[in-house]
Motif scaffolding. Structure first.
Motif, PDB file in Angstrom:
ATOM      1  N   TRP B  69      10.826  76.399  70.040  1.00 22.46           N
ATOM      2  CA  TRP B  69       9.635  75.487  69.542  1.00 22.46           C
ATOM      3  C   TRP B  69       9.535  75.017  68.191  1.00 22.46           C
ATOM      4  CZ3 TRP B  69       7.857  73.411  73.734  1.00 22.46           C
ATOM      5  CH2 TRP B  69       7.738  74.231  74.638  1.00 22.46           C
ATOM      6  N   ILE B  77       9.029  63.104  66.036  1.00 18.96           N
ATOM      7  CA  ILE B  77       8.245  62.402  67.485  1.00 18.96           C
ATOM      8  C   ILE B  77       7.139  61.535  66.713  1.00 18.96           C
ATOM      9  CG2 ILE B  77       8.742  64.128  68.979  1.00 18.96           C
ATOM     10  CD1 ILE B  77       6.035  65.386  68.280  1.00 18.96           C
ATOM     11  N   SER B  90      13.116  67.510  70.518  1.00 24.44           N
ATOM     12  CA  SER B  90      12.442  66.362  70.326  1.00 24.44           C
ATOM     13  C   SER B  90      13.023  65.098  71.140  1.00 24.44           C
ATOM     14  CB  SER B  90      12.321  65.859  68.959  1.00 24.44           C
ATOM     15  OG  SER B  90      13.554  65.804  68.426  1.00 24.44           O
ATOM     16  N   MET B  93      11.140  64.272  74.412  1.00 20.70           N
ATOM     17  CA  MET B  93       9.589  64.011  74.340  1.00 20.70           C
ATOM     18  C   MET B  93       9.469  62.576  73.853  1.00 20.70           C
ATOM     19  SD  MET B  93       7.739  66.760  72.155  1.00 20.70           S
ATOM     20  CE  MET B  93       8.868  67.964  71.869  1.00 20.70           C
ATOM     21  N   TYR B  98       5.955  63.404  76.773  1.00 18.05           N
ATOM     22  CA  TYR B  98       5.488  64.711  76.951  1.00 18.05           C
ATOM     23  C   TYR B  98       5.424  65.160  78.299  1.00 18.05           C
ATOM     24  CZ  TYR B  98       3.853  64.394  72.107  1.00 18.05           C
ATOM     25  OH  TYR B  98       3.924  64.120  70.841  1.00 18.05           O
ATOM     26  N   THR B  99       5.924  66.189  78.731  1.00 15.27           N
ATOM     27  CA  THR B  99       5.534  66.764  80.256  1.00 15.27           C
ATOM     28  C   THR B  99       4.804  68.250  80.074  1.00 15.27           C
ATOM     29  OG1 THR B  99       7.387  68.067  80.547  1.00 15.27           O
ATOM     30  CG2 THR B  99       7.503  65.501  81.135  1.00 15.27           C
ATOM     31  N   SER B 104       8.311  69.914  76.197  1.00 13.72           N
ATOM     32  CA  SER B 104       7.811  68.905  75.419  1.00 13.72           C
ATOM     33  C   SER B 104       6.418  68.651  74.739  1.00 13.72           C
ATOM     34  CB  SER B 104       7.869  67.598  76.287  1.00 13.72           C
ATOM     35  OG  SER B 104       7.267  67.635  77.401  1.00 13.72           O
ATOM     36  N   GLU B 105       6.085  70.177  74.347  1.00 15.05           N
ATOM     37  CA  GLU B 105       4.655  70.083  73.829  1.00 15.05           C
ATOM     38  C   GLU B 105       4.899  70.101  72.448  1.00 15.05           C
ATOM     39  OE1 GLU B 105       3.031  73.583  76.243  1.00 15.05           O
ATOM     40  OE2 GLU B 105       1.864  73.315  74.169  1.00 15.05           O
ATOM     41  N   ASP B 106       3.777  69.775  71.937  1.00  9.50           N
ATOM     42  CA  ASP B 106       3.833  69.788  70.313  1.00  9.50           C
ATOM     43  C   ASP B 106       4.131  70.959  69.471  1.00  9.50           C
ATOM     44  OD1 ASP B 106       3.304  68.635  67.791  1.00  9.50           O
ATOM     45  OD2 ASP B 106       1.192  69.009  67.759  1.00  9.50           O
ATOM     46  N   GLU B 552      -0.588  60.371  76.160  1.00 11.97           N
ATOM     47  CA  GLU B 552      -0.041  61.141  74.934  1.00 11.97           C
ATOM     48  C   GLU B 552      -0.839  61.145  73.633  1.00 11.97           C
ATOM     49  OE1 GLU B 552       4.671  61.389  75.082  1.00 11.97           O
ATOM     50  OE2 GLU B 552       4.000  59.458  74.714  1.00 11.97           O
ATOM     51  N   ASN B 555      -2.375  66.142  73.711  1.00 11.35           N
ATOM     52  CA  ASN B 555      -1.185  66.849  74.348  1.00 11.35           C
ATOM     53  C   ASN B 555      -1.419  67.414  75.650  1.00 11.35           C
ATOM     54  OD1 ASN B 555       0.348  66.400  71.933  1.00 11.35           O
ATOM     55  ND2 ASN B 555       0.165  68.559  71.060  1.00 11.35           N
ATOM     56  N   TYR B 573      -1.272  64.133  82.987  1.00  9.61           N
ATOM     57  CA  TYR B 573      -0.173  64.752  82.890  1.00  9.61           C
ATOM     58  C   TYR B 573       0.018  65.519  84.478  1.00  9.61           C
ATOM     59  CZ  TYR B 573       0.126  64.454  78.210  1.00  9.61           C
ATOM     60  OH  TYR B 573       0.184  63.822  76.525  1.00  9.61           O
TER      61      TYR B 573
END
Lengths: 965, 573
Positions: B69, B77, B90, B93, B98-99, B104-106, B552, B555, B573
Motif C-alpha cells: 500500500w 497519481i 499507481s 489507478m 480507482y476501483t 487502487s485505493e489511496d 474519483e 475515494n 464505484y
C-alpha cells in the motif's frame, strides 16, 4: 542382504535355545492349564465380541455403542516399520493416507470419518487408557498390540469431552493370560522398494526441449516470429543421443533398488490366578534406498528400533487387582548429512547433462554454482547425522473390588508417566566442488569430524485416572456404570511447541475431565447408554474453562423379539441410535486467546536529537469468551448377521460442528484491530459406512470375503470469509480444503494474436504478464475483460477423498492360507503444482523436464517442429511464467486409486508334526506390501497417487516365520 | 450395606472437589499483556509512540519498499510525477481509475485509519492505569490522543467525505454496525476535538519531547479541515455526482460562503498561536534557495508545526530507511518518480515571468534545456535535479552531482530532490505534515474568496517573495485565485496537498492534463530518453494518457467493507 541372513540365523539359534528351555519348563509346570490357543488368536476373538473403550470393556451385544476394532495379529500381517502403515482398510471409518517412505519419518496421515472442521482435525490417541503423542503410537510394534479401536460413536466420544470431537484411537497392548508359560517367536525379513519413481527426461530430451523453451522466450524479442535459436547444437544433441555426452541418471546413481527390512520379536506369556505376565521384546531395522554404505564416514537412511513391553497383572488380598505396564523403546535413526526432502528435490531438479558425477579433469566431485549439491556427493562426502530417541510409558493401575460394600462396586486408580527425549550426534565433512578442472565454490574438502552429542527435544506427560464403577445384573436388568476423574499434565519443549498463537514458551498443557458412562440393558434386548463429560482446559479464561458434554444412545436387539427369534435367515439384528456432544480444545490458532497481548512495533522519534521511542501495539484483540470448538454428533445404524454367515454393519452419521475458532472477518473495519478469534465457524460433516463380511466353508476349504466403504463429505456453513469480489470464488458452502483456481480453456493459438503480439479484440486480457501462443488460456468468469485473481473458483475436490473403500479375502485349505487386502479411494483431486511442482514445471529456475512436458506446444516450421494440434502442455519457457503456472483446472488431476495393500501366503504345520517338534504352532509365510497399484496419476503421469513427490513411498516383499511353544 | 455404598461415592466426590483449583491457571510466560502495558510510564510511552507513528503515517511511504500500500507517492497519481517503479500500485489507478476491489485505493487504505484511531483511544482509555505518572501528564496525553484522532478524521473527510465516527475502542462483542456519518458531522467532530485538545496542549514541549502535538498543531488540523470544507467540492448542495438521499455523505448539504470566514479565522489562529507562543516563524533570511530548502528539509526547523518523525532505521531490503525508499533518488525504488511536463508548467522563472517550453513538434538543442532550467525559480532548483546538471539543493556535494546521482535515463523533465536540502548522505528526513507557510496560503485563499484582496495579497506575498519572486499585485479575484492555487502547487510539491487540492477546487481541467488526460514529459536525443552526459536535443513528448472520471473526486471504500452491508459506497464505484 548377507548381513540380514546372518542375523536371521542368529535369531533362529536364539529361538532354539529358548525352545529347549521351554520344553523343560513345560514338563515342570504341567499342573497349569495349557494356553487356550495361541494367545493372539484368543485375543482376536475377544476383540471381536468385546467393545473396547474408556473405563470398562463390555459385551457389544449389550450396548448401543458400536466402534470397530482390529487385532494386532491382523496388523502384523503388514510388515512395515510404522504402525500407521498397517491401518489401511482394516478399520471402517478410519481414512489412512500414505506419505513419505523415509526411514523414521514414514507416518501416514489419519482421519476418522472425514474431516469435521477446518481448524485442527487431528484425532487423539490413547494407549492403555492414557493419552499419548502420535510419535509414541507410530513406532509401537504390532507385536505389542492387542487391539486398536476407532472410537467414533457419539456416546463414546462424549466421555472424552474436549478431546473427543475428532475421534479417538484406542489402543490396548498385550497382556498375560492364565495359561502355562508360552513363548512366541516371530521373524520377518524382506526387501523394500520405491513404489514409484517419476524420472525426468535424459540429456537428449532435456536439450531438445530446452532449445524450444529458449526459442519461445525470444519470441517477443524477435518481433513475434518463430525463429528457432537453439542453445544446444545438433552435434551436442547427437552426443547425448549416442551416449558420448554427459547423461547422468541421478536417481540410478544415488539410489539402490532394495532396502532391507528385518523385524524379530519374542513374546512371553503365562500366569496363574495370582500373577500373569506378558513380555514383548521387539527389534526392527530398516535401511533406506540410498546407494551408500552405512559405516563410520557415510550412512544410508536407517531406523533401528528396540521395543520392550512388560505388562504384569497381580491379584492379592482378594480385593486387589494390580497392573504394572512398562512400554519402553529406543529409536536410532541415521541418515546422510544432507536434508532428505532437499536431496529428493535435488534428484528431481538436477538435469542429466549438467556434469558427470566426478569431474573428469581432477577426479573431484562435480558441482557448479547453479547446481552446487551433486546428489551423489551429498550422500558420500558430507558424513552422516543421527538421532537417538528414548521413550517410556509406565502405567500403574490398582483396582479394589468393593463387593463387601455393595456387590459389583469397585474403585480403580491409575497413573501414567510418559517421557521421551531425543539427542543428536553426527560425523560431518564438507567437500570442494569442481567443474572442468576448476573449483566453482568456496567450499573446501575437510576431514570428517565428530560433532559430539547434543540434546534436541523432549516431552513429559503425567496422567492420573480414578474410577468408581458398578457392575450388576438383577434378573433381566443389567447395569454397568463408571464415574471417572482424569487429570493430565503435558510439558513439551518450546522448540516443538509452535502451532498457533502464544505457544512458544507456554509449554505446559493442563487438562481435567470428569466423566461417566452408564450402560443399561433389559433382557439383553432393550439397550440404553448414557455418557457425559465435564472437561476443563487451561486454554481459556477463569470462569469459562469448563464445558459439559452429554450423550445418549439406545439400541434394540430385534432378533431377540419373538417374531424374529426363530427366523432362519436373520440370525441377529440390532438397531441403534446415538447422539452426543464433544469438543476440541486444541485449536491451530493457538492458546490463551482470551488474553490481551501487546507486541513491539517500530519506533517514533521525539526531540531534535531524535531519541527513539519504541512502539508497542495491541496484537489481535482478545476474546474473553473464547472456548472449545463443539461437535454435535448423530449416528444411526444396524448390525446384522444373516444365515449365520453374512455379517453386515451399516451406519449413517452427521457431525455438526460449531464454535470453530475463527478470526471474525465480518467485523467492520471501524473495529480497527486484528480481528479477534471467536467461536463462530460452522461445518457440517456427514456420511455413511457399510461393512460386510461373509464366512463359509466348502469341505476343507474355508473362506472369508469382506468389504467396507466409508463416505464422508463436509461443508463449510460459516467461516467469516472475507467476501470475495465474485460469489463464485466463495469458500463458504463448499467442502473444506477445496482447491481454488482459474478455469483453463486450453492453449492460445497463433490465431488469437494480432501481428504486433497483442491479443485480438474480444479475448479477455490475462493479468499475470504478457502471453504468447501456446500459453494457457483462462475463462473470464466475471466477464469484465480481464482474467485475474477475481476469476478463481472451485476447480476440484480436496485431497482427502470423499470415499474410502477396501475389500479383502481370506482363504484356507488344510494348512495353507492366503489373505489379500485391497484398499482404494475415489473422489479426490491433486493439484500437480502443489503435489509435484518440480515434476510438473519444466525448466523454470534451472530445473528439469519430465515426460509430462514432452507434448508441449511448439511451432518452429524451420526446425520441423509443430505440435500445435496435439499439445497437452503449454509452451515451454525457462522463465517464471506467472500465467501458465497459476493454480487452474489445467493442473488438476484425478487422484482415484486402488492398491493391493497386502498379500500373504502361509503354511501352518499340522498338529501332529508340531508335537514331534515340541511346538504348539509353526507358521511360515511369504508376503507382499503394496505390490500392485492402479491409479489415474500413475498411468498418465507416472506419479504415485499418495506419495506424489519427495522420498518415495514403499512396497516390500517379505518372508517370515512364527513359532509358538 | 447401602450406606457404605453412598459413603464411598461421597468420599469419591469429595476427593474430586479437593483437586487443586489453579491446576488450569495459565503459567507466567514471556509476553506483554494489557495489565503490563499500562503499568509503567516506560511501557505507556511506547504505546504513545505507536499512536503517533500510526496516526501520522497517513499518505506517507512509511512502510518501506515492499509494503504494497505504500509503494508509491501521492504525487504519482496527482499528475506531478511519473508513475515509475511504483507502477504495481499507481499504474492501474492512473491508467484505469480507482476501483473498490483491491488495488487502487489511496495509499495505505481505508481500514488502516481505524487501526491508528484504535491505538489512540487505547492509550487515552488506559493511561489512567499507569501508576508512576503524574495526573497532569495523563491529561496531556489524552489531549494528544484526541488531536491525533482528529488528524485522521480530517484526512479521511478530505479523501472519502463522510466516514463512520467511532469514539472508543470496540470490543469484539460490541455492535460494530457503525454507518457513515455525514460530512458535516465529521467536520463538526474534528473541530470540537481540536478545540478541546488545543485548550490543554502546550505551545511548546521540552527539548526532548519536541515533535509531540502542540496547541498550534491541533489548531492546524482544525484549520485544514475548515479550509477544505469551504472549498467547492464539499461546500455545496449539489455534490459532484447525485447521491440522492445520501448527498450529505459527500457534501455539506448547502453552499455557504461564510465557511470561508470560519476557515480564515481558524487559519489566522494557527499563525497567531504558532508565531506568538509556539516559537515558529517563516524562514526568510533573504536567501531563497536556502530558506525554502531549510523549511522543507531540515529536521525540527522553525517552520514545521507537525512532522512525521518516523523510524529511520535500516528496515528494508535495500538497507535504506523506509522513508528514503520512495523519496530519495539514490534508492532504486525511487528511480521512476520523475517530474512531468504538465507540473513543470506551474513554476515561474526566477524573475517571476513565465518560461516558454518546447512543443511536441519542435526539436530543440539541449543547450536550450540547460539554459532554461538555469533560469527557474529557487523552489524549482531546490526540488529538482536537471539532466546533465548537479543538484542545486546540495551545492558542491559530489553525492548529489550528476556524476553520482544519475541513475537511468527517462523521458521526463527532471528528478525530484525535495526534502534533502544539504542532507548529504543522510537517507532519512522528517516529512513535514504541517508547515506554517500552508496557513499563510490558507489565509490568502480565504481572504480572496471573501473579497479582501489586499489582505489576500499580503498573506500570499509572504510566501511568494520568500521564494525570491517579485510580489504579486493583481487585484482581480479570479486571477488571484489562480495565482494562489499555483502557489499551493509550487510551495507544497510532494507534501501531499496537490492530489486533494485539485479535486476540492474542482479545477475545470482536472481530467485534461492534471489528474487525467495527456501527461507529458521531455523526449531527448531525437525522441529517445535522456543520458547522463552528451544529450543532444529535447522536445515535449506524450508519456501516457491518464484516466479521470468524476467519481474519483472522492475515494472508493474497499469492496470487502461495503459487502458487509453497513457502509454505503461512494457514487460511481
Amino acid at each position: 542382504m548377507k548381513k540380514n541372513t546372518r542375523r536371521s540365523i542368529l535369531v533362529f539359534l536364539f529361538a532354539a535355545v529358548v525352545l529347549f528351555c521351554q520344553v523343560l519348563l513345560a514338563q515342570v509346570k504341567k499342573n497349569l492349564p495349557a494356553h487356550d490357543s495361541v494367545m493372539v488368536e484368543l485375543n482376536y476373538e475377544k476383540a471381536k465380541g468385546i467393545e473396547q473403550g474408556p473405563y470398562f470393556e463390555f459385551n457389544k451385544n449389550e450396548s448401543a455403542i458400536s466402534n470397530p476394532s482390529v487385532s494386532g495379529t491382523v496388523l502384523y500381517k503388514t510388515p512395515v516399520p510404522n504402525i500407521t502403515n498397517t491401518l489401511y482398510g482394516v478399520l471402517p471409518g478410519l481414512a489412512v493416507r500414505q506419505g513419505s517412505g523415509e526411514p523414521g519419518y514414514d507416518g501416514a496421515s489419519l482421519s476418522i470419518r472425514g474431516k469435521g472442521t477446518y481448524d485442527n482435525a487431528g484425532l487423539v490417541i490413547y494407549v492403555d487408557g492414557f493419552q499419548t503423542t502420535s510419535s509414541y503410537f507410530q513406532y509401537l510394534s504390532a507385536s505389542e498390540i492387542e487391539s486398536i479401536t476407532v472410537l467414533k460413536d457419539p456416546v463414546s466420544l462424549s466421555t472424552f469431552g474436549m478431546k473427543g470431537a475428532n475421534g479417538v484411537l484406542w489402543i490396548v497392548t498385550k497382556r498375560g493370560a492364565i495359561c502355562k508359560p508360552t513363548v512366541q517367536i516371530q521373524v520377518v525379513d524382506g526387501v523394500q522398494q520405491a513404489l514409484n519413481i517419476d524420472k525426468p527426461y535424459g540429456s537428449y530430451d532435456y536439450a531438445r526441449l530446452y532449445n524450444q523453451a529458449i526459442s519461445n522466450d525470444n519470441y517477443a524479442l524477435n518481433g513475434n516470429q518463430y525463429i528457432y535459436i537453439p542453445k544446444y547444437s545438433a552435434a551436442q544433441l547427437q552426443s547425448y543421443q549416442n551416449g558420448t555426452g554427459t547423461n547422468v541418471d541421478w536417481y540410478n546413481q544415488a539410489l539402490r533398488k532394495n532396502g532391507p527390512f528385518t523385524n524379530a520379536n519374542v513374546v512371553f506369556t503365562g500366569g496363574d490366578h495370582s500373577a500373569k505376565y506378558g513380555v514383548v521384546l521387539d527389534y526392527m531395522r530398516q535401511q533406506g534406498l540410498y546407494n551408500v554404505a552405512t559405516g563410520s564416514n557415510t550412512s544410508n537412511a536407517q531406523l533401528e528400533r528396540f521395543n520392550i513391553r512388560t505388562n504384569l497383572d497381580f491379584n492379592f488380598l482378594k480385593i486387589f487387582e494390580a497392573k504394572v505396564d512398562l512400554g519402553g523403546r529406543i529409536e536410532d535413526r541415521r541418515f546422510p548429512n544432507y536434508n532428505g526432502p532437499q536431496l529428493w528435490q535435488d534428484l528431481s531438479v538436477y538435469p542429466s547433462n549438467i556434469y558427470p558425477i566426478k569431474d573428469a579433469a581432477t577426479g573431484n566431485w562435480s558441482g557448479t554454482t547453479i547446481y552446487p549439491n551433486n546428489p551423489v556427493a551429498s550422500l558420500n562426502a558430507l558424513g552422516w547425522a543421527s538421532t537417538h530417541d528414548r521413550t517410556l510409558q509406565a502405567n500403574f493401575n490398582l483396582k479394589e473390588k468393593l463387593d463387601f460394600i455393595a456387590p459389583g462396586l469397585y474403585l480403580n486408580e491409575a497413573a501414567s508417566f510418559n517421557t521421551w527425549s531425543r539427542t543428536a550426534a553426527s560425523n560431518t565433512a564438507t567437500y570442494a566442488r569442481y567443474y572442468n578442472g576448476a573449483q566453482t565454490t568456496t567450499d573446501k574438502t575437510t576431514n570428517i569430524v565428530n560433532n559430539g552429542t547434543t540434546a534436541v527435544d523432549q516431552y513429559d506427560w503425567k496422567q492420573a485416572n480414578i474410577t468408581a464403577g458398578y457392575d450388576k445384573h438383577f434378573g433381566a436388568h443389567a447395569v454397568t456404570a463408571a464415574l471417572n476423574y482424569y487429570a493430565s499434565n503435558y510439558i513439551t519443549d518450546a522448540g516443538l511447541n509452535t502451532a498457533g498463537q502464544n505457544t512458544g514458551t507456554n509449554i505446559y498443557y493442563h487438562f481435567e475431565n470428569i466423566s461417566g458412562k452408564v450402560n443399561y440393558s433389559y433382557k439383553s434386548t432393550y439397550l440404553l447408554d448414557l455418557g457425559f463429560a465435564e472437561s476443563g482446559s487451561d486454554n481459556y479464561a477463569p470462569g469459562s474453562r469448563w464445558g459439559f458434554y452429554p450423550s445418549l444412545g439406545a439400541g434394540w436387539v430385534i432378533s431377540n423379539e419373538d417374531f424374529l427369534k426363530n427366523n432362519k435367515s436373520i440370525s441377529f439384528l440390532k438397531a441403534r441410535i446415538g447422539v452426543g456432544k464433544s469438543g476440541n480444545d486444541q485449536s491451530n490458532n493457538g492458546r490463551y486467546l482470551y488474553q490481551q497481548y501487546y507486541t513491539g512495533s517500530g519506533s517514533f522519534y521525539t526531540g531534535n536529537s531524535l531519541s527513539g521511542n519504541s512502539g508497542i501495539v495491541q496484537s489481535y484483540a482478545a476474546n474473553p469468551n473464547i472456548f472449545a470448538e463443539q461437535s454435535m454428533k448423530y449416528n444411526a445404524g444396524f448390525d446384522a448377521v444373516f444365515l449365520k454367515k453374512l455379517t453386515v454393519n451399516a451406519d449413517v452419521f452427521l457431525d455438526k460442528r460449531s464454535g470453530i475458532i475463527t478470526q471474525n472477518n465480518s467485523l467492520m473495519a471501524v473495529y480497527g484491530s486484528s480481528q479477534p478469534y471467536s467461536n463462530i465457524g460452522k461445518v457440517t460433516n456427514r456420511g455413511f459406512e457399510v461393512n460386510a463380511n461373509y464366512t463359509d466353508k466348502v469341505g476343507q476349504f474355508k473362506y472369508n470375503i469382506g468389504g467396507s466403504m466409508t463416505y464422508a463429505k463436509n461443508r463449510i456453513d460459516y467461516m467469516s470469509e472475507i467476501p470475495p469480489v465474485n460469489a463464485f470464488s466463495k469458500l463458504t458452502g463448499q467442502p473444506t480444503d477445496i482447491p481454488i483456481g482459474l478455469v483453463a480453456t486450453g492453449l492460445y493459438n497463433i490465431t488469437d494474436f494480432n501481428a504486433d503480439g497483442s491479443l485480438k479484440a474480444g479475448l479477455p486480457t490475462p493479468a499475470f504478464g504478457a502471453v504468447q501462443p501456446g500459453d494457457i488460456k483462462y475463462k473470464d468468469l466475471d466477464g469484465n475483460g480481464t482474467v485475474d485473481q477475481n476469476d478463481v473458483t472451485r476447480i476440484g475436490n480436496p485431497t482427502l477423498a470423499f470415499i474410502n473403500y477396501s475389500f479383502n479375502a481370506n482363504l484356507a485349505y488344510k494348512g495353507f492360507d492366503l489373505t489379500v487386502l485391497f484398499q482404494g479411494s475415489t473422489g479426490s483431486d491433486i493439484n500437480l503444482l502443489t503435489a509435484a511442482y518440480y515434476q510438473t514445471v519444466a525448466f523454470v529456475n534451472n530445473t528439469n523436464v519430465y515426460p509430462i512436458a514432452g507434448k508441449a506446444w511448439a511451432y518452429y516450421p524451420s526446425a520441423g517442429i509443430d505440435t500445435r494440434a496435439t499439445a497437452t502442455y503449454p509452451r515451454l519457457t525457462t522463465q517464471a511464467n506467472n500465467n501458465n503456472y497459476q493454480n487452474s483446472t489445467f493442473w488438476m488431476k484425478k487422484d482415484d486409486f486402488l492398491r493391493v495393500r497386502n498379500i500373504e501366503f502361509g503354511y501352518n504345520f499340522s498338529a501332529s508334526a508340531l508335537k514331534k517338534m515340541h511346538l504348539e504352532k509353526l507358521r511360515i509365510y511369504l508376503s507382499a506390501v503394496n505390490p500392485f497399484t492402479w491409479a489415474y496419476l500413475k498411468t498418465h503421469y507416472n506419479i504415485d497417487p499418495e506419495t506424489t513427490s519427495g522420498y518415495a513411498g514403499l512396497k516390500s516383499y517379505n518372508s517370515g516365520i512364527t513359532l509358538t511353544f | 450395606m447401602r450406606y457404605k455404598f453412598f459413603i464411598t461415592i461421597v468420599a469419591f466426590v469429595i476427593f474430586l472437589g479437593a483437586c487443586q483449583k489453579d491446576f488450569l491457571q495459565m503459567p507466567l510466560s514471556s509476553t506483554t499483556t494489557v495489565d503490563s502495558v499500562f503499568s509503567t510510564t516506560t511501557n505507556a510511552l511506547s504505546a504513545v509512540s505507536q499512536a503517533y507513528s500510526e496516526s501520522l503515517s497517513q499518505g506517507i511511504t512509511y512502510q518501506g519498499a515492499w509494503a504494497y500500500w505504500n509503494a508509491m507517492l501521492q504525487e504519482n497519481i496527482s499528475g506531478a510525477l511519473n508513475y515509475g517503479f511504483a507502477w504495481s500500485v499507481s499504474e492501474p489507478m492512473i491508467m484505469n481509475g480507482y476501483t473498490a476491489s483491491g488495488t487502487s485505493e489511496d495509499m495505505d487504505g481505508f481500514n488502516y485509519n481505524y487501526t491508528a484511531i484504535r491505538q489512540d483511544y487505547l492509550v487515552a482509555e488506559n493511561i489512567d492505569k499507569v501508576k508512576d505518572m503524574s495526573a497532569s501528564d495523563k491529561v496531556l496525553i489524552k489531549a494528544e490522543m484526541q488531536a491525533l484522532v482528529a488528524y485522521r478524521y480530517e484526512q479521511m473527510m478530505i479523501a472519502y467525505g463522510g466516514v463512520p465516527i467511532v469514539s472508543k475502542t470496540f470490543n469484539a462483542g460490541d455492535n460494530l454496525a457503525v454507518k457513515r456519518n455525514t460530512v458535516l458531522q465529521v467536520l463538526d467532530s474534528v473541530v470540537s476535538w481540536c478545540d478541546q485538545s488545543a485548550a490543554i496542549l502546550p505551545s511548546q514541549w521540552p527539548a526532548i519531547y519536541t515533535g509531540r502535538m502542540t496547541k498550534a498543531g491541533a489548531l492546524a488540523i482544525k484549520a485544514k479541515a475548515l479550509m477544505y470544507a469551504a472549498r467547492p467540492l464539499l461546500n455545496t448542495a449539489t455534490p459532484y455526482l447525485n447521491f440522492g438521499s445520501n448527498n450529505n455523505l459527500i457534501c455539506l448539504g448547502n453552499a455557504d460562503p461564510s465557511r470561508w470566514t470560519t476557515a480564515l479565522t481558524a487559519s489566522e489562529a494557527v499563525i497567531t498561536e504558532a508565531e506568538s507562543n509556539g516559537g515558529a516563524h517563516l524562514i526568510n533570511t533573504g536567501n531563497p534557495l536556502a530558506d525554502y530548502g531549510t523549511a522543507t528539509s531540515t529536521p525540527g526547523n522553525a517552520e514545521v508545526l507537525l512532522a512525521y518523525k518516523n523510524d529511520n532505521g535500516s528496515s528494508d531490503a535495500s538497507g535504506k530507511g523506509p522513508m528514503a525508499c520512495f523519496y530519495n533518488m539514490h534508492t532504486w525504488y525511487a528511480y521512476g518518480n520523475m517530474l512531468t511536463e504538465n507540473f513543470l508548467e506551474n513554476y515561474y522563472k526566477a524573475d517571476g515571468t513565465e518560461q516558454s517550453w518546447p512543443d511536441l513538434v519542435t526539436v530543440t538543442p539541449f543547450s536550450d534545456y540547460l539554459t532554461k532550467m538555469g533560469q527557474m525559480e529557487p523552489r524549482y532548483q531546490a526540488d529538482f535535479k536537471n539532466w546533465q546538471m548537479d543538484a542545486a539543493n546540495n551545492p558542491g556535494d559530489s553525492y548529489w552531482s550528476n556524476a553520482n546521482d544519475y541513475q537511468w535515463g527517462s523521458n521526463s523533465v527532471s528528478i525530484p530532490t525535495k526534502f534533502y536540502y544539504k542532507a548529504g548522505t543522510r537517507g532519512w528526513f522528517e516529512f513535514p505534515i504541517f508547515r506554517l507557510a500552508a496557513y499563510y496560503l490558507s489565509s490568502s485563499e480565504a481572504y480572496n474568496e471573501i473579497g479582501q484582496t489586499a489582505n489576500a495579497l499580503a498573506r500570499l506575498n509572504k510566501v511568494h517573495t520568500r521564494a525570491g519572486l517579485p510580489a504579486v499585485t493583481t487585484t482581480d479575484q479570479a486571477t488571484l485565485r489562480t495565482i494562489i492555487q499555483r502557489e499551493w502547487a509550487i510551495e507544497f510539491f510532494d507534501e501531499n496537498y496537490r492530489l486533494h487540492d485539485v479535486k476540492h477546487w474542482k479545477l475545470p481541467n482536472i481530467g485534461n492534463g492534471i489528474i487525467g488526460g495527456n501527461i507529458y514529459g521531455f523526449a531527448f536525443n531525437n525522441g529517445s530518453i535522456s543520458t547522463q552526459y552528451g544529450n543532444i536535443n529535447y522536445q515535449k513528448t506524450l508519456i501516457y494518457t491518464a484516466f479521470w472520471a468524476p467519481r474519483e473526486y472522492l475515494n472508493p471504500f474497499p469492496q470487502s467493507e461495503v459487502n458487509k452491508g453497513i457502509i454505503v459506497q461512494n457514487p460511481g464505484y
